[in-house]
Scaffold this motif. Structure first.
Motif, mmCIF file in Angstrom:
data_model
loop_
_atom_site.group_PDB
_atom_site.id
_atom_site.type_symbol
_atom_site.label_atom_id
_atom_site.label_comp_id
_atom_site.label_asym_id
_atom_site.label_seq_id
_atom_site.Cartn_x
_atom_site.Cartn_y
_atom_site.Cartn_z
ATOM 1 N N LYS A 231 0.836 -1.206 0.000
ATOM 2 C CA LYS A 231 0.000 0.000 0.000
ATOM 3 C C LYS A 231 0.871 1.257 0.000
ATOM 4 O O LYS A 231 0.541 2.241 -0.666
ATOM 5 C CB LYS A 231 -0.927 0.009 1.218
ATOM 6 N N ASP A 232 1.970 1.239 0.773
ATOM 7 C CA ASP A 232 2.885 2.384 0.800
ATOM 8 C C ASP A 232 3.470 2.649 -0.582
ATOM 9 O O ASP A 232 3.515 3.789 -1.044
ATOM 10 C CB ASP A 232 4.030 2.151 1.796
ATOM 11 N N ILE B 105 2.817 5.976 -2.977
ATOM 12 C CA ILE B 105 3.941 6.784 -3.467
ATOM 13 C C ILE B 105 3.936 6.820 -4.989
ATOM 14 O O ILE B 105 4.201 7.860 -5.595
ATOM 15 C CB ILE B 105 5.277 6.256 -2.909
ATOM 16 N N ALA B 106 3.593 5.710 -5.618
ATOM 17 C CA ALA B 106 3.519 5.684 -7.086
ATOM 18 C C ALA B 106 2.457 6.662 -7.580
ATOM 19 O O ALA B 106 2.678 7.380 -8.561
ATOM 20 C CB ALA B 106 3.221 4.271 -7.573
ATOM 21 N N LYS B 107 1.308 6.722 -6.898
ATOM 22 C CA LYS B 107 0.264 7.676 -7.289
ATOM 23 C C LYS B 107 0.763 9.110 -7.131
ATOM 24 O O LYS B 107 0.511 9.958 -7.990
ATOM 25 C CB LYS B 107 -0.992 7.464 -6.439
ATOM 26 N N LEU B 108 1.458 9.378 -6.022
ATOM 27 C CA LEU B 108 1.991 10.727 -5.804
ATOM 28 C C LEU B 108 3.024 11.096 -6.866
ATOM 29 O O LEU B 108 3.060 12.231 -7.341
ATOM 30 C CB LEU B 108 2.606 10.836 -4.402
ATOM 31 N N VAL B 109 3.850 10.143 -7.263
ATOM 32 C CA VAL B 109 4.861 10.401 -8.293
ATOM 33 C C VAL B 109 4.186 10.711 -9.627
ATOM 34 O O VAL B 109 4.598 11.636 -10.335
ATOM 35 C CB VAL B 109 5.827 9.197 -8.420
ATOM 36 N N ILE B 110 3.137 9.979 -9.949
ATOM 37 C CA ILE B 110 2.410 10.229 -11.199
ATOM 38 C C ILE B 110 1.792 11.622 -11.178
ATOM 39 O O ILE B 110 1.880 12.375 -12.152
ATOM 40 C CB ILE B 110 1.350 9.140 -11.432
ATOM 41 N N GLN B 111 1.186 11.997 -10.050
ATOM 42 C CA GLN B 111 0.605 13.334 -9.935
ATOM 43 C C GLN B 111 1.683 14.403 -10.068
ATOM 44 O O GLN B 111 1.477 15.425 -10.730
ATOM 45 C CB GLN B 111 -0.111 13.491 -8.593
ATOM 46 N N LEU B 112 2.831 14.160 -9.451
ATOM 47 C CA LEU B 112 3.927 15.121 -9.521
ATOM 48 C C LEU B 112 4.449 15.258 -10.949
ATOM 49 O O LEU B 112 4.715 16.368 -11.422
ATOM 50 C CB LEU B 112 5.052 14.695 -8.575
ATOM 51 N N GLU B 113 4.567 14.140 -11.662
ATOM 52 C CA GLU B 113 5.015 14.194 -13.059
ATOM 53 C C GLU B 113 4.037 14.981 -13.916
ATOM 54 O O GLU B 113 4.456 15.771 -14.767
ATOM 55 C CB GLU B 113 5.176 12.779 -13.617
ATOM 56 N N GLU B 114 2.733 14.801 -13.688
ATOM 57 C CA GLU B 114 1.735 15.549 -14.447
ATOM 58 C C GLU B 114 1.855 17.041 -14.166
ATOM 59 O O GLU B 114 1.767 17.869 -15.074
ATOM 60 C CB GLU B 114 0.330 15.049 -14.109
ATOM 61 N N LYS B 115 2.077 17.389 -12.904
ATOM 62 C CA LYS B 115 2.213 18.805 -12.561
ATOM 63 C C LYS B 115 3.492 19.395 -13.148
ATOM 64 O O LYS B 115 3.498 20.542 -13.598
ATOM 65 C CB LYS B 115 2.179 18.984 -11.045
ATOM 66 N N ILE B 116 4.557 18.620 -13.165
ATOM 67 C CA ILE B 116 5.804 19.091 -13.766
ATOM 68 C C ILE B 116 5.606 19.311 -15.265
ATOM 69 O O ILE B 116 6.082 20.310 -15.820
ATOM 70 C CB ILE B 116 6.958 18.106 -13.489
ATOM 71 N N LEU C 32 2.289 22.139 -1.223
ATOM 72 C CA LEU C 32 1.396 21.412 -0.319
ATOM 73 C C LEU C 32 1.562 19.909 -0.481
ATOM 74 O O LEU C 32 1.610 19.164 0.488
ATOM 75 C CB LEU C 32 -0.059 21.806 -0.573
ATOM 76 N N LEU C 33 1.675 19.461 -1.729
ATOM 77 C CA LEU C 33 1.835 18.035 -2.000
ATOM 78 C C LEU C 33 3.155 17.527 -1.430
ATOM 79 O O LEU C 33 3.223 16.478 -0.819
ATOM 80 C CB LEU C 33 1.766 17.758 -3.498
ATOM 81 N N SER C 34 4.214 18.306 -1.601
ATOM 82 C CA SER C 34 5.520 17.849 -1.119
ATOM 83 C C SER C 34 5.553 17.790 0.403
ATOM 84 O O SER C 34 6.287 16.999 0.979
ATOM 85 C CB SER C 34 6.633 18.747 -1.648
ATOM 86 N N SER C 35 4.752 18.598 1.065
ATOM 87 C CA SER C 35 4.725 18.542 2.527
ATOM 88 C C SER C 35 3.982 17.310 3.023
ATOM 89 O O SER C 35 4.133 16.913 4.164
ATOM 90 C CB SER C 35 4.076 19.801 3.097
ATOM 91 N N GLN C 36 3.203 16.647 2.141
ATOM 92 C CA GLN C 36 2.456 15.456 2.524
ATOM 93 C C GLN C 36 3.209 14.169 2.226
ATOM 94 O O GLN C 36 2.769 13.102 2.600
ATOM 95 C CB GLN C 36 1.121 15.412 1.786
ATOM 96 N N LEU C 37 4.349 14.251 1.558
ATOM 97 C CA LEU C 37 5.118 13.049 1.238
ATOM 98 C C LEU C 37 5.705 12.458 2.513
ATOM 99 O O LEU C 37 6.060 13.192 3.434
ATOM 100 C CB LEU C 37 6.246 13.365 0.253
#
Length: 167
Positions: free
Chosen positions: A70-71, A75-86, A149-154
């Protein structure tokens, strides 16, 4: 030579016959309603055991400080979201660079003074262009705020690379 070819032809024929027999047997078993029900009942009995094993694995991951499935998935979902934002940030930056004619930092004060003296008929930006630029600035500011905000939740990671959000 013909002996070998006859042997291989016979072997091929025998293999095809056995394959057909095996497929027929599997089909008969799949059509056996009693067998399917027995397997289904057995599977239902295994579900609580599997759930207990997953819970035990979660507890052990906390104690042993290793990430769970689950962890890794979160993290994979967060990385995908981060890549989309980048990607969207790169698009915004490229449009800003194109709007400025390839100059990333904008025009210097000296060149602005030169152009103001040399071309008195300098066009003013239309209201649409200024609204478009303001909208881009606003989207860029919102993107940066969302990213912070997203990076503070990692989950946190220590210097040894052993991080776990469960602890």
């Amino acid at each position: 030579m013909t002996g070998k070819s006859n042997f291989y032809k016979g072997l091929k024929l025998l293999g095809a016959q056995k394959e057909q027999q095996l497929n027929d047997k599997i089909q008969n078993l799949l059509n056996n309603r009693e067998l399917i029900e027995a397997v289904s009942d057995n599977a239902r009995l295994q579900i609580p055991k599997i759930n207990r094993m997953q819970e035990a694995s979660e507890r052990m991951s906390i104690i042993m400080n290793y990430p769970t499935k689950k962890d890794v998935a979160s993290i994979a979902k967060l990385v995908i979201q981060l890549e989309e934002k980048i990607d969207s940030l790169e698009e915004l930056i490229s449009t800003l660079v194109e709007d400025r004619g390839g100059n990333v930092r904008g025009k210097s004060a000296v060149s602005n003074k030169r152009t103001s003296f040399s071309s008195p008929s300098k066009k003013k930006k239309s209201s649409w262009e200024s609204n478009e630029m303001e909208g881009r600035k606003k989207r860029l500011a919102e993107f940066i705020n969302d990213s912070l905000l997203l990076s503070s939740q990692l989950p946190g990671f220590d210097l040894h690379g052993q991080g776990n959000s469960n602890v």
